[in-house]
Design a protein around this motif. Structure first.
Motif, short mmCIF file in Angstrom:
data_model
loop_
_atom_site.label_atom_id
_atom_site.label_comp_id
_atom_site.label_asym_id
_atom_site.label_seq_id
_atom_site.Cartn_x
_atom_site.Cartn_y
_atom_site.Cartn_z
N ARG A 1 45.99 20.74 34.14
CA ARG A 1 45.31 20.25 32.93
C ARG A 1 45.21 18.72 32.97
O ARG A 1 44.19 18.15 32.57
CB ARG A 1 46.06 20.71 31.68
N TYR A 2 46.29 18.08 33.44
CA TYR A 2 46.25 16.61 33.52
C TYR A 2 45.19 16.15 34.51
O TYR A 2 44.41 15.25 34.21
CB TYR A 2 47.64 16.10 33.94
N LEU A 3 45.17 16.77 35.70
CA LEU A 3 44.20 16.37 36.72
C LEU A 3 42.78 16.67 36.29
O LEU A 3 41.84 16.01 36.72
CB LEU A 3 44.51 17.07 38.04
N ALA A 4 42.62 17.71 35.44
CA ALA A 4 41.28 18.05 34.98
C ALA A 4 40.71 16.97 34.06
O ALA A 4 39.49 16.88 33.89
CB ALA A 4 41.29 19.40 34.26
N HIS A 5 41.59 16.15 33.49
CA HIS A 5 41.13 15.14 32.54
C HIS A 5 41.52 13.72 32.94
O HIS A 5 41.24 12.79 32.18
CB HIS A 5 41.68 15.44 31.14
N HIS A 6 42.16 13.55 34.10
CA HIS A 6 42.60 12.22 34.49
C HIS A 6 42.25 11.96 35.96
O HIS A 6 42.14 12.90 36.76
CB HIS A 6 44.11 12.05 34.28
#
Length: 799
Positions: free
Chosen positions: A361-366
């Protein structure tokens, strides 16, 4: 009248009474053990074990009765009817067998019902045995005690099997055997208490009546059988215990090898756990066993859902020994363990999966490099902010940022240094932003900032100034001085745009203006910018297809010797004739080609066409081709030159590569290596526009140039600016000192040519020598002994 109670106290042999109780207990214990073993067998073997259990118990009931009868001495002649005695034994065995079959049927009710049937068998055997009892007198029965004896046998028999078959523990077996013994003994002595014997000398015993001595022999035989069966049952029980122990050890090894935590529960009481669960719960197995499942799974609704549907995976929190809640996935199954249904609960640790999901989820938005929000997150936030500002009628600012010279950092210091620089820049930008601002990396060296509630454009301008200054700090290791800066384009919503797409376009347009006006600056969007940017993008689009559409052509400008006018070669110049725009100036499309990277493809086409054209000239004249900094620093440029020379057959000595000084400062080491390789091929190198770049003298010393070209700006000012004339004289002297020929560009008047002749300039190029033209219009200049300059002009120069 004699009562049995009086006989027990006064006339019974208490040793035989104790023996009867012992035989009864052995038989009962044997029966319970065999009843536990019978369900584990199948087919005929199960019937065999049931039969042995029925014989053991039936013989025990019979032996108890008749041992107790032998202990009874009523001081009257007694005997036993043989047929009825045998019938009593058969009744005890058969009815006990029926009761055991009923007790082993599925369901707890059947165990009690089977025990009651066994109690009925006790009563049947007893009263049949009493019918076989012959005495010189009459027997009267108390109906109340008879009924009580039957009820005691039935109730205690039901309770014995219900308890003894409920569990596989030794305690359960002993309690069940004790209750069965009590059922037999209580029935017998209560029934005996119901009988009252009145002596009658007139009654004689049957001649066929079995004497007590023979009965004792039969009882002894039956007791021996019971003893042997008890030993066999004990041996069988020990063997089963060893087998169960080995099976449990094997199962424990298997469960301990499982990665998932396994918990065996009876109801919601934990019976056993494997090592994986003990490690997960951070407790020793002995600390867990015996506890309620609620101690590990405190959420009652989750526990209810777990047991509601077997095999359905649910997620819950496990409370470990330190009081920490651990996310787990639970699946339950039912198994038969020790003859009873148990629940096996599998615990799967979800911490790694939850961490992986959080990371996804973090990599999907960062952005993974800088940790900033990425384009997807930026788009979502911008959409939300536009909707919010539309409702509140407030102003929103969008800043688009692009790093200037970032490619040079990658070329000079490597991509690792470029990554570190991006991380440093992200930190610097973040340090000057407020909490409600959003900084995102859109890709490469492109960033964007959302500034909500931007009430004053001046404050946005101050923010842009802070961003520019953040890259001008003293930390030159992370921000190479003079190499990297940032250009910023600013657009405001709703004054500059009506929606998200238009806002992005407006900020992008302002960014292009900032870069076009010198970079390292910021610009607000203005209405007139849009048309200029759209025009530039349209030119870039059309330029991409110019080669395929046959819109590009080459023109050649002569280069002549000043004193003789002889043509020594031609400089190749590129022209673009657009089907709609007409002739597009090189000053317009060349910068666009360099900024977009199209110069690589176009430059290759120019080099190949120039060499192909030159190889067919009658005279072996030189051909000079301009090469951009991007071409010179690109991988494989030298190999490209080699392959074109081989393909066209042009001698490398006739090819001259012209580069400007600005091409050298991008990556001096790479430029030097490329030029040295070109020299190895035999290609000539000329420094173009000399005097307009940086560190000209050091470049002449460091790089292997074959010729110097004086920029036209100095030539055209030699008669109007003494400084320009002095610079030209200095360059000519420098060329003589270094042994390098000097060619003057932009010669347009006879006075300029005369000045160059007087100062010793050897070559000239310009409109005076010849205008750029297609090669077919210059055919006369590529023939033998043809000069470009008219003879009167040559005489003037000579004079």
């Amino acid at each position: 009248m004699l009562t049995v109670y009086n006989c027990i106290v006064e006339e019974h042999d208490l040793r035989l009474v104790a023996l009867a109780a012992l035989v009864c207990g052995l038989a009962s214990l044997t029966a319970v053990h065999l009843l536990h073993h019978a369900p584990r067998s199948v087919g005929s073997r199960q019937g065999l074990w049931l039969g042995i259990a029925a014989i053991s118990t039936g013989f025990g009931i019979w032996a108890t009765h008749f041992i107790a009868m032998l202990a009874f001495a009523p001081s009257l002649p007694t005997g036993y009817n043989v047929a009825l005695t045998i019938l009593s034994l058969l009744a005890a065995v058969s009815l006990t067998g029926v009761g055991f079959c009923v007790a082993l049927m599925p369901g707890r009710v059947w165990a009690g019902l089977g025990g009651a049937v066994v109690g009925g068998g006790i009563a049947t055997m007893h009263y049949t045995g009493m019918a076989a009892f012959e005495v010189a007198g009459t027997i009267a029965w108390n109906p109340v005690l008879v009924i009580v004896s039957i009820l005691l046998g039935a109730l205690l028999g039901a309770l014995s099997l219900f308890t003894g078959l409920k569990g596989h523990t030794m305690r359960r077996k002993l309690i069940g055997a004790g209750l069965l013994t009590l059922a037999i003994c209580s029935h017998h002595f209560t029934a005996m208490g119901a009988a009252a014997i009145t002596p009658d000398p007139s009654i004689e015993l049957s001649s066929l009546a079995l004497q007590s001595e023979w009965l004792a022999i039969g009882v002894a035989f039956i007791s021996l059988v019971i003893l042997l069966l008890a030993v066999a049952a004990l041996s069988l029980d020990l063997r089963e215990r060893r087998r169960e122990a080995l099976e449990m050890e094997r199962m424990r090894d298997l469960t301990d090898a499982a990665v998932e935590g396994l918990v065996l529960c009876k109801g919601e009481t934990i019976v056993s756990v494997n090592q994986s669960f003990a490690r997960l719960a951070n407790l020793a197995p002995e600390q867990i066993c015996g506890r309620e499942l609620a101690a590990c799974l405190p959420n009652a609704k989750r526990r209810e859902a777990l047991f509601a549907v077997a095999g359905q995976a649910i997620e819950a929190d496990l409370l470990d020994g330190d009081g920490t809640l651990i996310p787990v996935e639970l699946i339950t199954r039912q198994i038969t363990y020790n003859g009873e249904l148990h629940n096996v609960v599998a615990f799967r640790d979800l911490r790694d999966r939850r961490n992986a999901e959080a990371q996804i989820r973090y990599l999907a938005h960062h952005d993974p490099l800088t940790g900033l929000d990425n384009r997807a997150s930026f788009d979502q936030r911008l959409n939300r902010e536009i909707k919010l500002h539309r409702r509140t009628s407030q102003q929103l600012a969008l800043l688009c940022l692009d790093l200037d010279g970032f490619k040079d950092v990658n070329d000079l210091y490597g991509h690792s240094a470029g990554d570190q620089l991006l991380q440093h820049i992200a930190q610097q930008f973040s340090s000057v932003l407020a909490e409600d601002h959003m900084l995102a990396r859109l890709g490469g060296d492109e960033f964007a900032i959302i500034v909500p509630q931007a009430t004053d454009p001046a404050q946005v301008g101050q923010l842009a100034e802070s961003l520019l200054k953040s890259l001008k700090g003293p930390d030159t290791d992370k921000t190479p001085a003079g190499v990297v800066s940032v250009s910023i384009g600013i657009a405001l919503y709703p004054s500059d745009a009506r929606d998200r797409t238009e806002l992005l376009s407006s900020a992008d347009t302002a960014l292009y203006r900032a870069k076009a006006e010198g970079k390292g600056a910021y610009r607000f969007f203005e209405a007139g910018m849009g048309a200029q940017i759209r025009e530039r993008r349209s030119i870039e689009h059309d330029l991409r297809h110019a080669i395929d559409n046959d819109e590009l052509r080459l023109v050649f400008q002569p280069q002549a010797q000043v004193d003789t006018g002889e043509v020594l070669g031609f400089e190749v110049l590129l022209r673009w004739t657009h089907p709609v725009r007409g002739s597009v100036s090189p000053s317009i499309f060349i910068p666009i080609a360099e900024e977009s990277g199209l110069i690589l493809k176009i430059g290759e086409w120019v080099l190949r066409e120039a060499c192909r054209e030159a190889v067919g000239w009658m005279r072996p004249l030189n051909v000079a081709v301009n090469v951009s900094a991007l071409q010179l620093s690109s991988d494989g440029f030298v190999e490209l030159v080699r392959s074109i020379l081989e393909e066209t057959g042009l001698s490398s000595k006739r090819l001259e590569i012209e580069i400007t000084e600005t091409a050298l400062i991008r990556d001096p080491n790479r430029a030097l290596l490329a030029l040295q390789k070109l020299k190895t091929l035999g290609v000539n190198i000329a420094m173009d526009d000399f005097g307009t770049g940086y560190s000209s003298l050091s470049n002449l010393q460091a790089f292997p140039f074959d010729k110097i070209k004086i920029d036209r700006s100095f030539i055209q000012a030699v008669h109007t600016k003494p400084q320009a004339a002095a610079i030209v004289r200095a360059v000519l002297g420098l060329g003589r000192g270094l042994g390098l020929p000097v060619i003057a560009e932009g010669v347009e008047t006879a006075e300029e040519l005369s000045f160059l002749g007087l100062e010793g300039c050897t070559e000239a190029q310009g409109y005076l020598v010849g205008h750029p033209a297609p090669i077919h219009e210059l055919s006369s200049l590529i023939c033998d002994n043809i000069v470009a300059l008219p003879k009167p002009l040559l005489r003037a120069v000579a004079e």
